[in-house]
Design a protein around this motif. Structure first.
Motif, PDB file in Angstrom:
ATOM      1  N   THR A   1      20.170  89.395  50.873  1.00 48.77           N
ATOM      2  CA  THR A   1      19.974  90.083  49.601  1.00 48.77           C
ATOM      3  C   THR A   1      18.795  89.531  48.804  1.00 48.77           C
ATOM      4  N   ASP A   2      18.493  88.238  48.950  1.00 50.22           N
ATOM      5  CA  ASP A   2      17.554  87.550  48.068  1.00 50.22           C
ATOM      6  C   ASP A   2      18.016  87.679  46.622  1.00 50.22           C
ATOM      7  N   ALA A   3      19.324  87.850  46.422  1.00 50.39           N
ATOM      8  CA  ALA A   3      19.895  87.960  45.079  1.00 50.39           C
ATOM      9  C   ALA A   3      19.506  86.730  44.253  1.00 50.39           C
ATOM     10  N   PRO A   4      19.209  86.972  42.963  1.00 49.12           N
ATOM     11  CA  PRO A   4      19.457  88.157  42.130  1.00 49.12           C
ATOM     12  C   PRO A   4      18.351  89.211  42.175  1.00 49.12           C
ATOM     13  N   PHE A   5      17.457  89.120  43.155  1.00 52.91           N
ATOM     14  CA  PHE A   5      16.344  90.058  43.252  1.00 52.91           C
ATOM     15  C   PHE A   5      16.674  91.201  44.218  1.00 52.91           C
ATOM     16  N   LEU A   6      15.838  92.226  44.204  1.00 52.76           N
ATOM     17  CA  LEU A   6      15.737  93.228  45.261  1.00 52.76           C
ATOM     18  C   LEU A   6      17.039  93.958  45.582  1.00 52.76           C
ATOM     19  N   ALA A   7      17.779  94.329  44.580  1.00 50.41           N
ATOM     20  CA  ALA A   7      19.017  95.077  44.818  1.00 50.41           C
ATOM     21  C   ALA A   7      18.707  96.359  45.596  1.00 50.41           C
ATOM     22  N   PRO A   8      19.449  96.627  46.658  1.00 50.99           N
ATOM     23  CA  PRO A   8      19.182  97.818  47.469  1.00 50.99           C
ATOM     24  C   PRO A   8      19.684  99.086  46.802  1.00 50.99           C
ATOM     25  N   VAL A   9      19.187 100.210  47.276  1.00 50.38           N
ATOM     26  CA  VAL A   9      19.788 101.497  46.938  1.00 50.38           C
ATOM     27  C   VAL A   9      21.238 101.446  47.420  1.00 50.38           C
ATOM     28  N   PRO A  10      22.237 101.802  46.643  1.00 48.62           N
ATOM     29  CA  PRO A  10      22.198 102.568  45.387  1.00 48.62           C
ATOM     30  C   PRO A  10      22.263 101.708  44.120  1.00 48.62           C
ATOM     31  N   HIS A  11      21.930 100.423  44.239  1.00 45.47           N
ATOM     32  CA  HIS A  11      22.045  99.513  43.086  1.00 45.47           C
ATOM     33  C   HIS A  11      20.695  99.174  42.477  1.00 45.47           C
ATOM     34  N   ARG A  12      19.641  99.862  42.890  1.00 43.58           N
ATOM     35  CA  ARG A  12      18.297  99.510  42.456  1.00 43.58           C
ATOM     36  C   ARG A  12      18.204  99.470  40.940  1.00 43.58           C
ATOM     37  N   GLY A  13      17.550  98.429  40.445  1.00 38.13           N
ATOM     38  CA  GLY A  13      17.433  98.242  39.009  1.00 38.13           C
ATOM     39  C   GLY A  13      18.483  97.320  38.431  1.00 38.13           C
ATOM     40  N   LYS A  14      19.521  97.030  39.210  1.00 40.56           N
ATOM     41  CA  LYS A  14      20.565  96.107  38.774  1.00 40.56           C
ATOM     42  C   LYS A  14      20.242  94.697  39.274  1.00 40.56           C
ATOM     43  N   THR A  15      20.964  93.731  38.743  1.00 38.24           N
ATOM     44  CA  THR A  15      20.864  92.371  39.264  1.00 38.24           C
ATOM     45  C   THR A  15      21.452  92.347  40.673  1.00 38.24           C
ATOM     46  N   GLY A  16      20.686  91.871  41.631  1.00 36.42           N
ATOM     47  CA  GLY A  16      21.184  91.793  42.992  1.00 36.42           C
ATOM     48  C   GLY A  16      22.258  90.737  43.136  1.00 36.42           C
ATOM     49  N   GLU A  17      23.167  90.955  44.056  1.00 35.02           N
ATOM     50  CA  GLU A  17      24.188  89.956  44.354  1.00 35.02           C
ATOM     51  C   GLU A  17      24.609  90.075  45.804  1.00 35.02           C
ATOM     52  N   PRO A  18      25.213  89.010  46.368  1.00 31.60           N
ATOM     53  CA  PRO A  18      25.525  89.006  47.798  1.00 31.60           C
ATOM     54  C   PRO A  18      26.384  90.172  48.274  1.00 31.60           C
ATOM     55  N   ALA A  19      27.221  90.734  47.411  1.00 33.76           N
ATOM     56  CA  ALA A  19      28.046  91.878  47.812  1.00 33.76           C
ATOM     57  C   ALA A  19      27.194  93.025  48.334  1.00 33.76           C
ATOM     58  N   PHE A  20      25.970  93.134  47.831  1.00 33.62           N
ATOM     59  CA  PHE A  20      25.117  94.268  48.178  1.00 33.62           C
ATOM     60  C   PHE A  20      24.552  94.176  49.594  1.00 33.62           C
ATOM     61  N   VAL A  21      24.752  93.049  50.268  1.00 30.92           N
ATOM     62  CA  VAL A  21      24.290  92.967  51.655  1.00 30.92           C
ATOM     63  C   VAL A  21      24.992  94.015  52.511  1.00 30.92           C
ATOM     64  N   ALA A  22      26.183  94.419  52.096  1.00 28.33           N
ATOM     65  CA  ALA A  22      26.912  95.464  52.822  1.00 28.33           C
ATOM     66  C   ALA A  22      26.169  96.798  52.753  1.00 28.33           C
ATOM     67  N   ASP A  23      25.525  97.081  51.629  1.00 29.55           N
ATOM     68  CA  ASP A  23      24.763  98.318  51.489  1.00 29.55           C
ATOM     69  C   ASP A  23      23.498  98.295  52.338  1.00 29.55           C
ATOM     70  N   THR A  24      22.820  97.155  52.363  1.00 26.51           N
ATOM     71  CA  THR A  24      21.645  97.021  53.216  1.00 26.51           C
ATOM     72  C   THR A  24      22.035  97.169  54.675  1.00 26.51           C
ATOM     73  N   ALA A  25      23.150  96.565  55.056  1.00 21.97           N
ATOM     74  CA  ALA A  25      23.615  96.661  56.440  1.00 21.97           C
ATOM     75  C   ALA A  25      23.926  98.103  56.821  1.00 21.97           C
ATOM     76  N   ALA A  26      24.562  98.841  55.919  1.00 25.67           N
ATOM     77  CA  ALA A  26      24.907 100.236  56.207  1.00 25.67           C
ATOM     78  C   ALA A  26      23.651 101.076  56.397  1.00 25.67           C
ATOM     79  N   PHE A  27      22.658 100.874  55.549  1.00 29.58           N
ATOM     80  CA  PHE A  27      21.396 101.610  55.680  1.00 29.58           C
ATOM     81  C   PHE A  27      20.712 101.244  56.990  1.00 29.58           C
ATOM     82  N   LEU A  28      20.674  99.963  57.288  1.00 26.37           N
ATOM     83  CA  LEU A  28      19.987  99.493  58.486  1.00 26.37           C
ATOM     84  C   LEU A  28      20.666  99.994  59.752  1.00 26.37           C
ATOM     85  N   ALA A  29      21.975 100.018  59.755  1.00 24.73           N
ATOM     86  CA  ALA A  29      22.699 100.526  60.926  1.00 24.73           C
ATOM     87  C   ALA A  29      22.386 101.999  61.168  1.00 24.73           C
TER      88      ALA A  29
END
Length: 258
Positions: free
Chosen positions: A203-231
């Motif tokens: 995630t590089d949290a708190p940076f670079l929140a993926p879609v659909p969280h763009r613009g929010k503070t990034g956090e490790p939970a969002f790695v699941a969203d990146t994984a889903a997109f990548l898959a």
């Protein structure tokens, strides 16, 4: 189960509610988080978080932005602090010619010191590179000739040609939420063809929140969203990508298995 191979849990935006951040990550299936250091003043806090949380590990290192402020941090100091059982990697270190917050010669010297520490400890080097592909590749190849060391190119945004060089010298490549951005077509093309056995997610949290969280503070939970997109991008079942990237994380950062 996901592994976030690069986050900053002690940075502003996460540290104030760190327990809630960790709880949200665990609720989404994140079973491992690597808490990355960028300056010496962070080391104790980053390590303390890893001591307290069984699913969090730490690194010690100096970000290239901070190289000018840490002229005395060399290989010996890094090796010394890396003996801690919860420290599993060296970095992040590397070259950043986009911002040039530190002198380029100082960045290169710091990078080589980190590589030497990774070689001596055989702990993975966490590499940051931005607008510095040629020098990063030259230094890593030259240093690999002095003796092998494990490494990961974190938050990969470089060219496909640089990805091929990184794979050639044995690096892993970590993909962040940037891959979900609409303007990241070149990165998406590269990410789609990376070998699964060398792939990590972060995630590089708190940076670079993926879609659909763009613009929010990034956090490790969002790695699941990146994984889903990548898959979906790669045409792989999410379960396959999650399992492989988690296994790769533990295979690279071997101290996490202890």
């Amino acid at each position: 189960m996901f592994a976030d191979s690069h986050c900053h849990l002690n940075y502003k935006g996460l540290v104030e509610g760190q327990q809630d951040v960790l709880a949200r990550a665990r609720a989404r299936g994140v079973h491992a988080m690597l808490n990355i250091a960028t300056r010496e003043s962070e080391w104790d806090a980053v390590i303390a978080t890893a001591e307290r949380e069984s699913d969090v590990w730490a690194t010690v290192g100096i970000h290239p932005h901070e190289a000018d402020q840490h002229p005395d941090i060399g290989t010996a100091r890094l090796v010394e602090r890396a003996q801690h059982p919860r420290v599993v990697g060296i970095g992040e270190s590397g070259l950043d010619y986009f911002y040039d917050h530190s002198d380029r010669d100082r960045q290169r010297a710091s990078f080589r010191a980190h590589i030497a520490a990774a070689r001596e400890t055989q702990l993975p080097l966490v590499v940051h590179t931005r607008d510095a592909e040629d020098d990063t590749a030259e230094i890593m190849r030259e240093e690999m000739g002095k003796g092998a060391y494990p490494a990961v190119i974190h938050c990969f945004t470089a060219s496909g040609a640089f990805a091929d060089i990184a794979l050639e010298i044995g690096c892993y490549i970590s993909i962040s939420g940037i891959v979900t951005f609409k303007n990241a077509k070149d990165l998406q093309e590269t990410a789609a063809r990376l070998p699964l056995e060398r792939l990590l997610i972060e995630t590089d949290a708190p940076f670079l929140a993926p879609v659909p969280h763009r613009g929010k503070t990034g956090e490790p939970a969002f790695v699941a969203d990146t994984a889903a997109f990548l898959a979906q991008l790669r045409g792989e079942p999410l379960e396959t990508l999650a399992a492989a990237t988690a296994e790769n994380f533990h295979a690279l950062f071997t101290k996490t298995r202890l």
